[in-house]
Each structure stands twice: as C-alpha cells, then as structure tokens.
Write a protein that holds these residues in place. Structure first.
Motif, short mmCIF file in Angstrom:
data_model
loop_
_atom_site.label_atom_id
_atom_site.label_comp_id
_atom_site.label_asym_id
_atom_site.label_seq_id
_atom_site.Cartn_x
_atom_site.Cartn_y
_atom_site.Cartn_z
N GLY A 167 0.75 -1.20 0.11
CA GLY A 167 -0.07 0.08 -0.41
C GLY A 167 0.62 1.25 0.22
O GLY A 167 2.15 1.71 1.05
N ALA A 168 0.77 1.99 -1.14
CA ALA A 168 1.86 2.84 -1.25
C ALA A 168 1.51 4.37 -1.05
O ALA A 168 1.69 5.52 -1.60
CB ALA A 168 1.88 2.65 -2.69
N GLY A 169 0.10 4.29 -0.38
CA GLY A 169 -0.66 5.85 -0.16
C GLY A 169 0.12 6.55 1.19
O GLY A 169 1.55 5.85 1.31
N ASN A 170 -0.92 7.44 1.71
CA ASN A 170 0.24 8.38 2.70
C ASN A 170 0.32 7.62 3.87
O ASN A 170 2.01 7.94 4.51
CB ASN A 170 -1.04 9.22 3.17
CG ASN A 170 -1.19 10.54 2.28
OD1 ASN A 170 0.15 11.29 2.54
ND2 ASN A 170 -2.13 10.86 1.74
N SER A 171 -0.06 6.31 4.36
CA SER A 171 0.68 5.53 5.65
C SER A 171 1.34 4.91 5.08
O SER A 171 2.32 4.75 6.60
CB SER A 171 -0.85 4.88 6.17
OG SER A 171 -2.14 5.60 6.89
N GLY A 172 1.29 4.11 3.81
CA GLY A 172 2.80 3.16 3.28
C GLY A 172 4.13 4.15 3.35
O GLY A 172 4.88 3.61 3.61
N ALA A 173 3.34 5.49 2.29
CA ALA A 173 5.30 5.84 2.89
C ALA A 173 5.36 7.10 4.60
O ALA A 173 6.55 6.73 3.91
CB ALA A 173 4.37 7.73 1.73
N GLU A 174 4.32 7.10 5.18
CA GLU A 174 4.69 7.69 6.33
C GLU A 174 5.65 7.03 6.79
O GLU A 174 7.07 7.00 7.52
CB GLU A 174 4.13 8.47 6.83
CG GLU A 174 3.28 9.33 6.48
CD GLU A 174 3.77 10.61 6.78
OE1 GLU A 174 4.55 10.74 7.84
OE2 GLU A 174 3.74 12.24 5.96
N ILE A 175 5.62 5.31 7.40
CA ILE A 175 6.07 4.27 7.89
C ILE A 175 7.21 3.68 7.48
O ILE A 175 8.03 3.91 7.66
CB ILE A 175 4.56 3.09 8.33
CG1 ILE A 175 3.69 3.21 8.87
CG2 ILE A 175 5.34 2.21 8.27
CD1 ILE A 175 2.03 2.65 9.09
#
Length: 362
Positions: A167-175
């Motif tokens: 999952g490369a959305g906001n959560s994936g990028a932040e984590i």
C-alpha cells in the motif's frame, strides 16, 4: 432513556455535532466505546503526525493553536479532551453501541443491556474501523511478521531483514520512511503522486491556505472536479501523498515493487510473478466501515452509507459524518468535519422546529 438526538462516536465528528447541537440548545447524548474522548487516535503508530497543519485542525468554537506545525496524535487527543470539557458535552464513555433499529417514527440504539430512544441519530464513528487485509495474507509463512497499520507502533516490532509495505498511499509512505532508517524496505503499490509543494517548509506555509480553499470549495460533490476526485477516491484509487515526496522515499533507500497479487510457497508474489524474500509485511491497505450492527429496512450497511450531505438516503432522522469525501475532499479531516456537522445539525433543527430557522440557514 430518550433523547432528541443520539450521537454515536466521540471523535472529531461527534464532538463537532455535539457543539452545534449544544449551541442550539438541543437535548442529546454522545456515546463512545472507548474510555477516553478521541481514543481511536491512540490506536495508530507512535510517530503519527497529522497530515494537515495545526492552524487547520480546529473544531468549531475552539482553536487548536500551534501555528504551522503538525500535531502528534497525543496532542490531538489532548485537544479533543479539552474541547469536550470546555463545552461540557454530555458524553457516555465505555458504551459500545451494538444495535440501531427503527422505533415508531424514531430510532432505538442499544449498547449491551442499555437502550436509548431518539428522534435523530448521527453516525460519527469515523472511517478507520476494521482493518482491510487480503485473504491470501493467511498463506504467508509463519516466520514472516505481519502487522496492519492498526497494529504497527514502531520499528521495534519488526524482525531483522527486509520489510514489505503493501500500500503506497500516505500511511505506507510515512511508515516506509520511518522503517527505512533501520530496515531495507520494499514498497508495493502504484505511485499515487504527491502534493507539488513542500508541506513542511515555507512553500507549505505560503500555499496551504490555497490548497485548503480548493479542498473545501472546488473539490466538492456538487462541482465537476470534485465529483471526479470523489469517484476516484471511492473506487479505491487512493489520495496523493500529502507530506512525503519520491525523494524522501529514495533518501532512505526504499525500493518500489509491483502490486502484490498473491502468495506462493509462503512468500508474497508480485503481479509480474516475482517472489519476494521478506521477513516482515506491513499491510497499509486501509480499513472497511463497520456498520454491520445497523438493522434498518432499506439501508445497505455493508459499505459506505449512501447520503446527501450527511442525510442518510431513505432514512429520515438518520445522519452520518466523517465519511471519506462525504461532501468535500477534506470532510473526514479534523478541520473539515465541522462544516458538515453544522449542515447536519441545521437539518435536524429544520426537521424538528422549522419555524425557528432563518432564511440564511435553510
């Protein structure tokens, strides 16, 4: 017990509704299963900071403060608790709602052995409810540590070795940026693009007021650009990255890989057939709604609740707040939900006492 309005959920949506109901002198109660106001914020990773700056994170009637900074989840919980206390909102914590039924012309809300009758019910339970994980996750080797974003707190939970973030959305990028400092990271999912300004610096401070105005006035469901973005969001295409940029991912050595299509011999397989040798998987695959406890004739509670600006379709007296892109692009954000809450409460007042409305409120 009978109330004119029962609000389900004591997060930012429920508190915003409570503020506007209190302002009109309407009798109501807010029910929440948690033991703290805004407690759902605590069920996120330790380093989570809001994607919107503090000067856009206020609920109606009380400024958050902090200027152009990005509040932590703990700071947000503290603000919500102060807010509830400041306006003396009637909140029942540790009250898990497990049923919603028709009762004459109104509704009956159940919470264990307790029952609440109401003319109006506002569903303010939020969008982050049940973790969404693909069925093939159960086929991964037991040696692989699996966490959903609902369970991930910090890199200390992970085994040494490669971390696959799905999952490369906001959560994936932040984590991914956080984990990339201590582990090799592979990021699976399409590149969703990013906000073309640097949110954390002078560009964000200068331009974000314009971005917010576009979210609130142009990207709405009654305008063509808004309907296009709303359709994409509801189809699961995801939002663009708000804070992180591709350069941030590259700076910590994150490798992009194609979408994960399944599992073979206990290992994740990409859609182009490559097996990945990983020690950890973090599912940043979002959440599904949790409305299965609603039992109302004619209402499909299996997914997004159909509504017109928060008024649930075909269910007089039933309202919803805080859904993703409910009316505006930022309807589900702390700073955006208050506008939707004001509209919903105006409809409640109009329904219950139309003669009290002024022409500007209709």
């Amino acid at each position: 017990m009978r109330y004119e309005t029962v609000v389900i959920g004591a997060g930012q949506a429920g508190l915003s509704a409570g503020y506007h109901l209190a302002e009109r002198g309407k009798p109501f109660v807010i029910l929440d299963a948690a033991d703290r106001v805004g407690g759902s914020w605590l069920n996120r990773w330790d380093s989570l900071a809001l994607f919107t700056p503090a000067n856009r994170d206020s609920l109606p009637g009380a400024k958050f403060g902090g200027g152009y900074t990005f509040p932590s989840k703990d700071e947000m919980v503290a603000y919500l608790e102060r807010y509830a206390e400041q306006f003396a909102l009637p909140i029942r914590l540790n009250t898990k709602v497990d049923g919603l039924f028709r009762e004459g012309d109104g509704y009956r809300v159940t919470a264990g052995t307790e029952s609440f009758e109401a003319d109006n019910v506002i569903l303010a339970t939020g969008v982050h409810r049940v973790p969404k994980i693909p069925a093939f996750a159960g086929e991964l080797s037991p040696d692989i540590v699996q966490l959903h974003t609902a369970d991930y707190r910090n890199p200390g939970q992970l085994r040494p070795g490669t971390v696959l973030i799905v999952g490369a959305g906001n959560s994936g990028a932040e984590i991914g940026v956080e984990v990339g400092r201590t582990h090799k990271v592979q990021l699976a999912g399409r590149n969703v693009g990013y906000l073309p300004i640097e949110m954390r610096g002078w560009q964000g401070k200068l331009m974000f007021p314009l971005v917010w105005w576009v979210w609130e006035h142009i990207l709405t469901e009654d305008k063509k650009p808004g309907r296009k973005v709303q359709a994409e969001a509801l189809e699961g295409h995801g939002e663009f990255l708000i804070r992180q940029k591709e350069k941030d991912l590259l700076a910590v050595g994150i490798e992009r890989v194609p979408r994960i299509a399944g599992v073979v011999d206990g290992r994740p397989q990409t859609e182009d057939g490559v097996l990945l040798d990983v020690a950890n998987v973090i599912w940043c695959t979002g959440f599904t709604p949790d409305f299965g406890w609603i039992d109302l004739p004619g209402l499909d509670s299996s997914g997004r609740i159909a509504n017109e600006r928060g008024c649930v379709t075909g269910q007089p007296g039933l309202y919803v707040l805080g859904q993703e892109f409910q009316y505006m692009f930022n309807s589900h954000t702390v700073g955006g939900v208050g506008k939707d809450a004001a509209y919903v409460v105006r409809q409640i007042a109009k329904h219950n006492a139309p003669h009290l409305l002024t022409s500007s409120e209709v």
